[in-house]
Design a protein around this motif. Structure first.
Motif, PDB file in Angstrom:
ATOM      1  N   ASP A  65       7.599   4.483 -46.203  1.00 52.61           N
ATOM      2  CA  ASP A  65       7.297   4.487 -47.632  1.00 52.61           C
ATOM      3  C   ASP A  65       7.594   3.104 -48.217  1.00 52.61           C
ATOM      4  N   GLY A  66       7.249   2.921 -49.474  1.00 54.50           N
ATOM      5  CA  GLY A  66       7.422   1.622 -50.125  1.00 54.50           C
ATOM      6  C   GLY A  66       8.848   1.094 -50.062  1.00 54.50           C
ATOM      7  N   PRO A  67       9.856   1.909 -50.460  1.00 52.41           N
ATOM      8  CA  PRO A  67      11.228   1.406 -50.406  1.00 52.41           C
ATOM      9  C   PRO A  67      11.675   1.025 -48.988  1.00 52.41           C
ATOM     10  N   MET A  68      11.262   1.800 -47.975  1.00 54.91           N
ATOM     11  CA  MET A  68      11.620   1.448 -46.596  1.00 54.91           C
ATOM     12  C   MET A  68      10.979   0.119 -46.210  1.00 54.91           C
ATOM     13  N   ALA A  69       9.704  -0.061 -46.589  1.00 55.77           N
ATOM     14  CA  ALA A  69       9.011  -1.310 -46.270  1.00 55.77           C
ATOM     15  C   ALA A  69       9.670  -2.491 -46.982  1.00 55.77           C
ATOM     16  N   GLU A  70      10.071  -2.288 -48.236  1.00 51.35           N
ATOM     17  CA  GLU A  70      10.757  -3.361 -48.970  1.00 51.35           C
ATOM     18  C   GLU A  70      12.085  -3.719 -48.306  1.00 51.35           C
ATOM     19  N   ASP A  71      12.807  -2.699 -47.828  1.00 50.91           N
ATOM     20  CA  ASP A  71      14.067  -2.959 -47.119  1.00 50.91           C
ATOM     21  C   ASP A  71      13.807  -3.764 -45.846  1.00 50.91           C
ATOM     22  N   MET A  72      12.753  -3.399 -45.106  1.00 53.23           N
ATOM     23  CA  MET A  72      12.406  -4.136 -43.888  1.00 53.23           C
ATOM     24  C   MET A  72      12.077  -5.590 -44.220  1.00 53.23           C
ATOM     25  N   LEU A  73      11.296  -5.785 -45.284  1.00 56.44           N
ATOM     26  CA  LEU A  73      10.903  -7.132 -45.696  1.00 56.44           C
ATOM     27  C   LEU A  73      12.120  -7.963 -46.099  1.00 56.44           C
ATOM     28  N   ALA A  74      13.120  -7.319 -46.684  1.00 52.48           N
ATOM     29  CA  ALA A  74      14.306  -8.030 -47.164  1.00 52.48           C
ATOM     30  C   ALA A  74      15.284  -8.403 -46.055  1.00 52.48           C
ATOM     31  N   GLU A  75      15.123  -7.837 -44.852  1.00 51.72           N
ATOM     32  CA  GLU A  75      16.031  -8.146 -43.754  1.00 51.72           C
ATOM     33  C   GLU A  75      15.956  -9.634 -43.410  1.00 51.72           C
ATOM     34  N   ALA A  76      17.102 -10.256 -43.318  1.00 53.99           N
ATOM     35  CA  ALA A  76      17.142 -11.696 -43.019  1.00 53.99           C
ATOM     36  C   ALA A  76      16.837 -11.988 -41.560  1.00 53.99           C
ATOM     37  N   GLN A  87     -12.869  -8.672 -44.541  1.00 50.98           N
ATOM     38  CA  GLN A  87     -13.001  -8.100 -45.882  1.00 50.98           C
ATOM     39  C   GLN A  87     -11.664  -8.028 -46.608  1.00 50.98           C
ATOM     40  N   GLY A  88     -10.602  -8.517 -45.962  1.00 51.47           N
ATOM     41  CA  GLY A  88      -9.285  -8.522 -46.581  1.00 51.47           C
ATOM     42  C   GLY A  88      -8.493  -7.236 -46.386  1.00 51.47           C
ATOM     43  N   ARG A  89      -9.014  -6.291 -45.595  1.00 52.16           N
ATOM     44  CA  ARG A  89      -8.317  -5.026 -45.368  1.00 52.16           C
ATOM     45  C   ARG A  89      -7.209  -5.214 -44.332  1.00 52.16           C
ATOM     46  N   ALA A  90      -6.055  -4.605 -44.592  1.00 55.03           N
ATOM     47  CA  ALA A  90      -4.957  -4.624 -43.623  1.00 55.03           C
ATOM     48  C   ALA A  90      -5.362  -3.742 -42.452  1.00 55.03           C
ATOM     49  N   VAL A  91      -5.462  -4.323 -41.251  1.00 56.88           N
ATOM     50  CA  VAL A  91      -5.930  -3.578 -40.079  1.00 56.88           C
ATOM     51  C   VAL A  91      -4.888  -3.467 -38.968  1.00 56.88           C
ATOM     52  N   ALA A  92      -3.849  -4.274 -39.008  1.00 55.45           N
ATOM     53  CA  ALA A  92      -2.834  -4.208 -37.963  1.00 55.45           C
ATOM     54  C   ALA A  92      -1.558  -4.903 -38.440  1.00 55.45           C
ATOM     55  N   SER A  93      -0.434  -4.510 -37.831  1.00 50.11           N
ATOM     56  CA  SER A  93       0.835  -5.150 -38.170  1.00 50.11           C
ATOM     57  C   SER A  93       1.823  -4.937 -37.040  1.00 50.11           C
ATOM     58  N   VAL A  94       2.844  -5.769 -37.047  1.00 47.40           N
ATOM     59  CA  VAL A  94       3.935  -5.619 -36.098  1.00 47.40           C
ATOM     60  C   VAL A  94       5.213  -6.144 -36.745  1.00 47.40           C
ATOM     61  N   TYR A  95       6.321  -5.465 -36.449  1.00 52.28           N
ATOM     62  CA  TYR A  95       7.647  -5.826 -36.936  1.00 52.28           C
ATOM     63  C   TYR A  95       8.435  -6.378 -35.758  1.00 52.28           C
ATOM     64  N   VAL A  96       9.098  -7.501 -35.950  1.00 49.82           N
ATOM     65  CA  VAL A  96       9.964  -8.066 -34.921  1.00 49.82           C
ATOM     66  C   VAL A  96      11.319  -8.392 -35.535  1.00 49.82           C
ATOM     67  N   ARG A  97      12.349  -8.223 -34.713  1.00 53.98           N
ATOM     68  CA  ARG A  97      13.718  -8.511 -35.162  1.00 53.98           C
ATOM     69  C   ARG A  97      14.337  -9.524 -34.213  1.00 53.98           C
ATOM     70  N   GLU A  98      15.165 -10.398 -34.766  1.00 50.58           N
ATOM     71  CA  GLU A  98      15.813 -11.473 -34.007  1.00 50.58           C
ATOM     72  C   GLU A  98      16.550 -10.937 -32.792  1.00 50.58           C
ATOM     73  N   PRO A  99      16.658 -11.774 -31.769  1.00 46.87           N
ATOM     74  CA  PRO A  99      17.287 -11.337 -30.526  1.00 46.87           C
ATOM     75  C   PRO A  99      18.770 -11.028 -30.646  1.00 46.87           C
ATOM     76  N   GLU A 100      19.178 -10.040 -29.854  1.00 50.82           N
ATOM     77  CA  GLU A 100      20.582  -9.787 -29.564  1.00 50.82           C
ATOM     78  C   GLU A 100      20.705 -10.013 -28.065  1.00 50.82           C
ATOM     79  N   ASP A 101      21.573 -10.896 -27.661  1.00 54.24           N
ATOM     80  CA  ASP A 101      21.719 -11.254 -26.240  1.00 54.24           C
ATOM     81  C   ASP A 101      20.380 -11.663 -25.627  1.00 54.24           C
ATOM     82  N   GLY A 102      19.564 -12.383 -26.413  1.00 52.30           N
ATOM     83  CA  GLY A 102      18.280 -12.898 -25.932  1.00 52.30           C
ATOM     84  C   GLY A 102      17.114 -11.944 -26.061  1.00 52.30           C
ATOM     85  N   ALA A 103      17.378 -10.662 -26.393  1.00 51.57           N
ATOM     86  CA  ALA A 103      16.317  -9.657 -26.466  1.00 51.57           C
ATOM     87  C   ALA A 103      15.917  -9.384 -27.909  1.00 51.57           C
ATOM     88  N   ALA A 104      14.696  -9.796 -28.266  1.00 50.69           N
ATOM     89  CA  ALA A 104      14.150  -9.474 -29.585  1.00 50.69           C
ATOM     90  C   ALA A 104      13.663  -8.026 -29.560  1.00 50.69           C
TER      91      ALA A 104
END
Length: 195
Positions: A65-76, A87-104
């Protein structure tokens, strides 16, 4: 004659996505509504059944939902990459998080049912892998997938991911992540070395 600098792996993956009519940008707050709609279309509800990545037979309710997405976006320590078509339509996305012990960490890979089967998902995975290596020095990528999603796990295995043998419980009782339709959900962890 001056030698042209070679493109970085990230740029090379962006070019692959441009070749199928998709442009990539980092998610901004202005993209939140499109992002939530995209993720929902790929995973939940009747519309998601047009594509092969649906979870609709296992889970009802929302995926994001919107608040969850905003929280994800706010993660440093994370980034969301959003793909839009010509046409400007959102067709795909992926979330990545910084590595812990080299593993993103790779999560919330979503491709609109209308965009599936065109190589966008594979190209976006490649971009995410290059992105975490280039920006954060990641040496491997991890992800979690619902164990009942054998077809999806096989898709990742064909892209070099392996089961680690680790499992994590599904967050039963937390409706933010959906309404389970079965009582034996869990996540399997997958990993892939980068480079």
């Amino acid at each position: 004659m001056t030698a042209q600098p070679s493109a970085s792996p990230v740029d090379a993956h962006r070019q692959k996505l441009r070749a199928v009519g998709v442009e990539i940008a980092e998610l901004t707050s202005a993209d939140i509504a499109d992002y939530v709609e995209l993720v929902s279309s790929a995973y939940r509800g009747e519309g998601s059944k047009q594509g092969w990545t649906t979870e609709a037979d296992l889970l009802g309710g929302q995926r994001l939902d919107g608040p969850m997405a905003e929280d994800m976006l706010a993660e440093a320590d994370s980034q969301i990459l959003l793909a839009r078509d010509e046409q400007g339509r959102a067709v795909a996305s992926v979330y990545v998080r910084e590595p812990e012990d080299g593993a993103a960490y790779l999560g919330v890979l979503a491709v609109s049912p209308l965009g599936q089967g065109k190589g966008v998902g594979s190209a976006l995975i490649g971009l995410a892998e290059a992105w975490v290596a280039e920006h954060w020095g990641a040496t491997s990528m991890r992800m979690s997938v619902i164990s009942k999603r054998e077809e999806l796990i096989a898709y990742y295995e064909r892209r070099g991911y392996s089961r680690t043998g680790e499992v994590e419980p599904f967050p039963y009782g937390d409706e933010r992540f959906g309404l389970p339709k079965v009582d034996d959900l869990e996540f399997v962890l997958l990993s892939k070395p980068l480079g």
